[in-house]
Design a protein around this motif. Structure first.
Motif, PDB file in Angstrom:
ATOM      1  N   ILE A   3      42.199   2.347 -15.684  1.00 43.35           N
ATOM      2  CA  ILE A   3      40.859   2.111 -15.821  1.00 43.35           C
ATOM      3  C   ILE A   3      40.782   1.906 -17.543  1.00 43.35           C
ATOM      4  O   ILE A   3      40.250   0.892 -17.882  1.00 43.35           O
ATOM      5  CB  ILE A   3      39.731   2.908 -15.250  1.00 43.35           C
ATOM      6  CG1 ILE A   3      40.055   2.921 -13.695  1.00 43.35           C
ATOM      7  CG2 ILE A   3      38.557   2.495 -15.608  1.00 43.35           C
ATOM      8  CD1 ILE A   3      39.275   4.009 -12.972  1.00 43.35           C
ATOM      9  N   TYR A   4      40.812   3.120 -18.214  1.00 42.74           N
ATOM     10  CA  TYR A   4      40.793   3.039 -19.551  1.00 42.74           C
ATOM     11  C   TYR A   4      41.545   1.575 -20.338  1.00 42.74           C
ATOM     12  O   TYR A   4      40.787   0.973 -21.134  1.00 42.74           O
ATOM     13  CB  TYR A   4      41.025   4.421 -20.087  1.00 42.74           C
ATOM     14  CG  TYR A   4      40.694   4.284 -21.643  1.00 42.74           C
ATOM     15  CD1 TYR A   4      39.735   5.125 -22.263  1.00 42.74           C
ATOM     16  CD2 TYR A   4      41.667   3.944 -22.539  1.00 42.74           C
ATOM     17  CE1 TYR A   4      39.317   4.839 -23.545  1.00 42.74           C
ATOM     18  CE2 TYR A   4      41.408   3.932 -23.960  1.00 42.74           C
ATOM     19  CZ  TYR A   4      40.298   4.353 -24.441  1.00 42.74           C
ATOM     20  OH  TYR A   4      40.118   4.344 -25.675  1.00 42.74           O
ATOM     21  N   ALA A   5      42.761   1.904 -19.815  1.00 46.06           N
ATOM     22  CA  ALA A   5      43.563   0.753 -20.545  1.00 46.06           C
ATOM     23  C   ALA A   5      42.975  -0.575 -20.351  1.00 46.06           C
ATOM     24  O   ALA A   5      43.197  -1.772 -21.050  1.00 46.06           O
ATOM     25  CB  ALA A   5      45.089   0.866 -20.225  1.00 46.06           C
ATOM     26  N   HIS A   6      42.565  -1.020 -18.918  1.00 49.92           N
ATOM     27  CA  HIS A   6      42.102  -2.434 -18.615  1.00 49.92           C
ATOM     28  C   HIS A   6      40.756  -2.672 -19.512  1.00 49.92           C
ATOM     29  O   HIS A   6      40.850  -3.743 -20.011  1.00 49.92           O
ATOM     30  CB  HIS A   6      41.681  -2.157 -17.086  1.00 49.92           C
ATOM     31  CG  HIS A   6      40.825  -3.354 -16.528  1.00 49.92           C
ATOM     32  ND1 HIS A   6      41.412  -4.441 -16.259  1.00 49.92           N
ATOM     33  CD2 HIS A   6      39.443  -3.371 -16.404  1.00 49.92           C
ATOM     34  CE1 HIS A   6      40.586  -5.222 -15.720  1.00 49.92           C
ATOM     35  NE2 HIS A   6      39.515  -4.791 -15.745  1.00 49.92           N
ATOM     36  N   ALA A  22      34.908   8.431 -23.195  1.00 54.02           N
ATOM     37  CA  ALA A  22      36.148   7.783 -24.191  1.00 54.02           C
ATOM     38  C   ALA A  22      35.883   6.572 -24.445  1.00 54.02           C
ATOM     39  O   ALA A  22      36.227   5.921 -25.699  1.00 54.02           O
ATOM     40  CB  ALA A  22      37.412   8.203 -23.468  1.00 54.02           C
ATOM     41  N   LEU A  23      35.716   5.689 -23.397  1.00 54.19           N
ATOM     42  CA  LEU A  23      35.580   4.078 -23.757  1.00 54.19           C
ATOM     43  C   LEU A  23      34.361   3.870 -24.701  1.00 54.19           C
ATOM     44  O   LEU A  23      34.277   3.045 -25.574  1.00 54.19           O
ATOM     45  CB  LEU A  23      35.172   3.516 -22.613  1.00 54.19           C
ATOM     46  CG  LEU A  23      36.478   3.265 -21.684  1.00 54.19           C
ATOM     47  CD1 LEU A  23      36.063   2.927 -20.060  1.00 54.19           C
ATOM     48  CD2 LEU A  23      37.454   2.197 -22.193  1.00 54.19           C
ATOM     49  N   MET A  57      25.699  10.064 -14.363  1.00 58.03           N
ATOM     50  CA  MET A  57      24.890   9.335 -15.455  1.00 58.03           C
ATOM     51  C   MET A  57      24.540  10.280 -16.622  1.00 58.03           C
ATOM     52  O   MET A  57      24.500   9.983 -17.839  1.00 58.03           O
ATOM     53  CB  MET A  57      23.668   8.723 -14.793  1.00 58.03           C
ATOM     54  CG  MET A  57      24.141   7.652 -13.819  1.00 58.03           C
ATOM     55  SD  MET A  57      22.796   6.795 -12.970  1.00 58.03           S
ATOM     56  CE  MET A  57      23.503   6.304 -11.573  1.00 58.03           C
ATOM     57  N   GLY A  58      24.029  11.366 -16.190  1.00 59.37           N
ATOM     58  CA  GLY A  58      23.467  12.569 -17.046  1.00 59.37           C
ATOM     59  C   GLY A  58      24.672  12.754 -18.079  1.00 59.37           C
ATOM     60  O   GLY A  58      24.517  13.242 -19.230  1.00 59.37           O
ATOM     61  N   ASP A  59      25.904  13.255 -17.391  1.00 58.90           N
ATOM     62  CA  ASP A  59      26.899  13.630 -18.057  1.00 58.90           C
ATOM     63  C   ASP A  59      27.216  12.570 -19.237  1.00 58.90           C
ATOM     64  O   ASP A  59      27.691  13.067 -20.198  1.00 58.90           O
ATOM     65  CB  ASP A  59      28.149  14.065 -17.198  1.00 58.90           C
ATOM     66  CG  ASP A  59      28.040  15.323 -16.584  1.00 58.90           C
ATOM     67  OD1 ASP A  59      27.255  16.134 -16.995  1.00 58.90           O
ATOM     68  OD2 ASP A  59      28.597  15.318 -15.568  1.00 58.90           O
ATOM     69  N   ILE A  60      27.174  11.537 -18.845  1.00 60.87           N
ATOM     70  CA  ILE A  60      27.626  10.199 -19.741  1.00 60.87           C
ATOM     71  C   ILE A  60      26.847  10.514 -21.052  1.00 60.87           C
ATOM     72  O   ILE A  60      27.027  10.217 -22.099  1.00 60.87           O
ATOM     73  CB  ILE A  60      27.651   9.081 -19.416  1.00 60.87           C
ATOM     74  CG1 ILE A  60      28.771   8.824 -18.063  1.00 60.87           C
ATOM     75  CG2 ILE A  60      27.677   7.674 -20.296  1.00 60.87           C
ATOM     76  CD1 ILE A  60      28.384   7.654 -17.313  1.00 60.87           C
ATOM     77  N   ILE A  61      25.452  10.626 -20.665  1.00 58.25           N
ATOM     78  CA  ILE A  61      24.241  10.458 -21.674  1.00 58.25           C
ATOM     79  C   ILE A  61      24.590  11.452 -22.759  1.00 58.25           C
ATOM     80  O   ILE A  61      24.230  11.587 -23.797  1.00 58.25           O
ATOM     81  CB  ILE A  61      22.873  10.230 -21.219  1.00 58.25           C
ATOM     82  CG1 ILE A  61      22.616   9.045 -20.328  1.00 58.25           C
ATOM     83  CG2 ILE A  61      21.834  10.598 -22.204  1.00 58.25           C
ATOM     84  CD1 ILE A  61      21.472   8.915 -19.392  1.00 58.25           C
ATOM     85  N   ASP A  70      23.967   4.313 -29.456  1.00 60.58           N
ATOM     86  CA  ASP A  70      25.415   3.283 -29.681  1.00 60.58           C
ATOM     87  C   ASP A  70      25.737   3.035 -28.322  1.00 60.58           C
ATOM     88  O   ASP A  70      26.871   2.130 -28.028  1.00 60.58           O
ATOM     89  CB  ASP A  70      26.331   3.775 -30.476  1.00 60.58           C
ATOM     90  CG  ASP A  70      25.842   4.026 -32.110  1.00 60.58           C
ATOM     91  OD1 ASP A  70      24.803   3.214 -32.377  1.00 60.58           O
ATOM     92  OD2 ASP A  70      26.189   4.813 -32.685  1.00 60.58           O
ATOM     93  N   PHE A  71      25.623   3.558 -27.250  1.00 58.44           N
ATOM     94  CA  PHE A  71      25.946   3.488 -25.780  1.00 58.44           C
ATOM     95  C   PHE A  71      25.045   3.765 -24.879  1.00 58.44           C
ATOM     96  O   PHE A  71      24.669   4.883 -24.622  1.00 58.44           O
ATOM     97  CB  PHE A  71      27.263   4.204 -25.681  1.00 58.44           C
ATOM     98  CG  PHE A  71      28.086   4.050 -24.251  1.00 58.44           C
ATOM     99  CD1 PHE A  71      28.756   2.953 -24.062  1.00 58.44           C
ATOM    100  CD2 PHE A  71      27.872   4.751 -23.138  1.00 58.44           C
ATOM    101  CE1 PHE A  71      29.572   2.558 -23.069  1.00 58.44           C
ATOM    102  CE2 PHE A  71      28.408   4.536 -22.038  1.00 58.44           C
ATOM    103  CZ  PHE A  71      29.360   3.369 -22.031  1.00 58.44           C
ATOM    104  N   LEU A  72      24.471   2.884 -24.358  1.00 52.12           N
ATOM    105  CA  LEU A  72      23.384   2.885 -23.335  1.00 52.12           C
ATOM    106  C   LEU A  72      23.489   2.750 -21.848  1.00 52.12           C
ATOM    107  O   LEU A  72      24.533   2.070 -21.438  1.00 52.12           O
ATOM    108  CB  LEU A  72      22.313   2.075 -23.801  1.00 52.12           C
ATOM    109  CG  LEU A  72      21.648   2.022 -25.143  1.00 52.12           C
ATOM    110  CD1 LEU A  72      20.552   0.701 -25.291  1.00 52.12           C
ATOM    111  CD2 LEU A  72      20.986   3.196 -25.469  1.00 52.12           C
ATOM    112  N   VAL A  73      23.002   3.833 -21.060  1.00 55.41           N
ATOM    113  CA  VAL A  73      23.405   3.838 -19.746  1.00 55.41           C
ATOM    114  C   VAL A  73      22.342   2.988 -18.860  1.00 55.41           C
ATOM    115  O   VAL A  73      21.024   3.392 -19.025  1.00 55.41           O
ATOM    116  CB  VAL A  73      23.460   5.175 -19.172  1.00 55.41           C
ATOM    117  CG1 VAL A  73      23.810   5.140 -17.726  1.00 55.41           C
ATOM    118  CG2 VAL A  73      24.557   5.799 -19.803  1.00 55.41           C
ATOM    119  N   TYR A  74      22.506   1.933 -18.183  1.00 55.95           N
ATOM    120  CA  TYR A  74      21.745   1.200 -17.325  1.00 55.95           C
ATOM    121  C   TYR A  74      21.837   1.574 -16.056  1.00 55.95           C
ATOM    122  O   TYR A  74      23.228   1.754 -15.320  1.00 55.95           O
ATOM    123  CB  TYR A  74      21.828  -0.221 -17.508  1.00 55.95           C
ATOM    124  CG  TYR A  74      21.146  -0.485 -18.769  1.00 55.95           C
ATOM    125  CD1 TYR A  74      19.923  -1.214 -18.640  1.00 55.95           C
ATOM    126  CD2 TYR A  74      21.725  -0.891 -20.168  1.00 55.95           C
ATOM    127  CE1 TYR A  74      19.427  -1.700 -19.865  1.00 55.95           C
ATOM    128  CE2 TYR A  74      21.121  -1.056 -21.235  1.00 55.95           C
ATOM    129  CZ  TYR A  74      19.930  -1.768 -21.319  1.00 55.95           C
ATOM    130  OH  TYR A  74      19.229  -2.052 -22.212  1.00 55.95           O
TER     131      TYR A  74
END
Length: 304
Positions: A116-119, A151-152, A171-175, A183-187
């Motif tokens: 997934i990351y590489a894609h 990472a992405l 989602m909370g873990d990403i934020i 610089d990286f927003l979660v919708y």
């Protein structure tokens, strides 16, 4: 680039013969911009993207960019389960003036997290456009783990994620773990989680419901931002039955029916999607009418 609070995953109107109804698409574009949409996502899931030919996808993006004419950003859905094809479609979107691209997680193949990351990384490096990741495990069969999203987020032009996992913890873990929150927003990819996601630091929603209730959703979000949390919660609770009705049958059949109530010629879908039955429409109508009554009272009694 600022996408605002609400991006609409725009439907594609079809004629009775199955071809794309471009005059109606232009009407929809103008309606969305005038009714609460801060950016438009063309050729996403709600567009019936899987039923569209490559040529149709390219033309819908080109047409949307032309008719939007810079009023709001246009994000082109260019993701596919074939990385090379996604790159080709991304290049076409770039050539046709899209402001960004949205990449769905590679479905059907069921790659591991390294795949997934590489894609995503490979496609992002092939374009100068900002990238929105799209995690929707209910459709793709895979979940983009929060560690992979984090990472992405370190790739310079990966700017947002549409999170449709329905998992607020994820989602909370990403934020919490992105290096720079701005610089990286979660919708949210789920209309019903718009307010809960705002409460934990999310940016907004990539919406289906905004086709018909965009201004009400903006009202809810403004109320939250202004500290009117009881009002925001009241609108959220009013919205929930309607949101459930919009997904009671496979998307986008219900929202296409809902748009006909606003005077649009959008009822037709392409197989394997089916128009709702009369009984399903009647059930939707009852919820729609109740919603209108509730929101009228909220607007009258507690303006924002």
């Amino acid at each position: 680039m600022n996408l605002g609070r609400i991006g609409t995953a725009m439907i594609t109107p079809f004629k009775k013969d199955g071809t794309i109804n471009y005059p109606e698409l232009e009407r929809i574009i103008n309606h969305l911009i005038n009714n609460g949409t801060d950016c438009i996502v063309a050729c996403g899931t709600t567009s019936e993207n899987p039923t569209m030919s490559t040529e149709e996808k390219i033309e819908v993006v080109r047409f949307t960019v032309e008719k939007v004419a810079g009023r709001v950003p246009v994000i082109a859905g260019t993701g596919d389960n074939e990385t090379a094809y996604s790159i080709d479609m991304t290049h076409k979107a770039e050539e046709n003036g899209a402001d960004g691209i949205m990449l769905v997680a590679p479905y059907y193949n069921k790659p591991n997290q390294r795949g997934i990351y590489a894609h995503f990384e490979t496609i992002a490096k092939e374009t100068k456009l900002p990238v929105m990741l799209y995690n929707v495990p209910g459709r793709t069969g895979i979940n983009v783990a929060f560690e992979t999203s984090v990472a992405l987020s370190k790739i310079s032009n990966i700017a947002w994620i549409k999170e449709a996992s329905g998992n607020l913890d994820q989602m909370g873990d990403i934020i919490e773990n992105v290096a720079q929150e701005d610089d990286f927003l979660v919708y949210s990819g789920d209309d019903g989680l718009t307010l809960p996601l705002l409460a934990i630091g999310g940016a907004g929603v990539i919406s289906v419901a905004s086709h018909v209730v965009g201004n009400d959703m903006q009202l809810m979000m403004r109320a939250f931002e202004q500290g009117e949390h009881k009002l925001a919660a009241k609108i959220h609770r009013a919205l929930l039955p309607l949101v459930r009705a919009l997904f009671a049958q496979p998307n986008p059949s219900p929202v296409k029916y809902a748009m006909t109530k606003l005077g649009f010629d959008t009822l037709d879908v392409r197989l394997p999607m089916m128009e709702m039955t009369n009984e399903e429409k009647a059930a939707f109508d009852a919820i729609w009418d109740t919603y209108q009554t509730k929101m009228e009272a909220i607007r009258e009694n507690q303006p924002v």
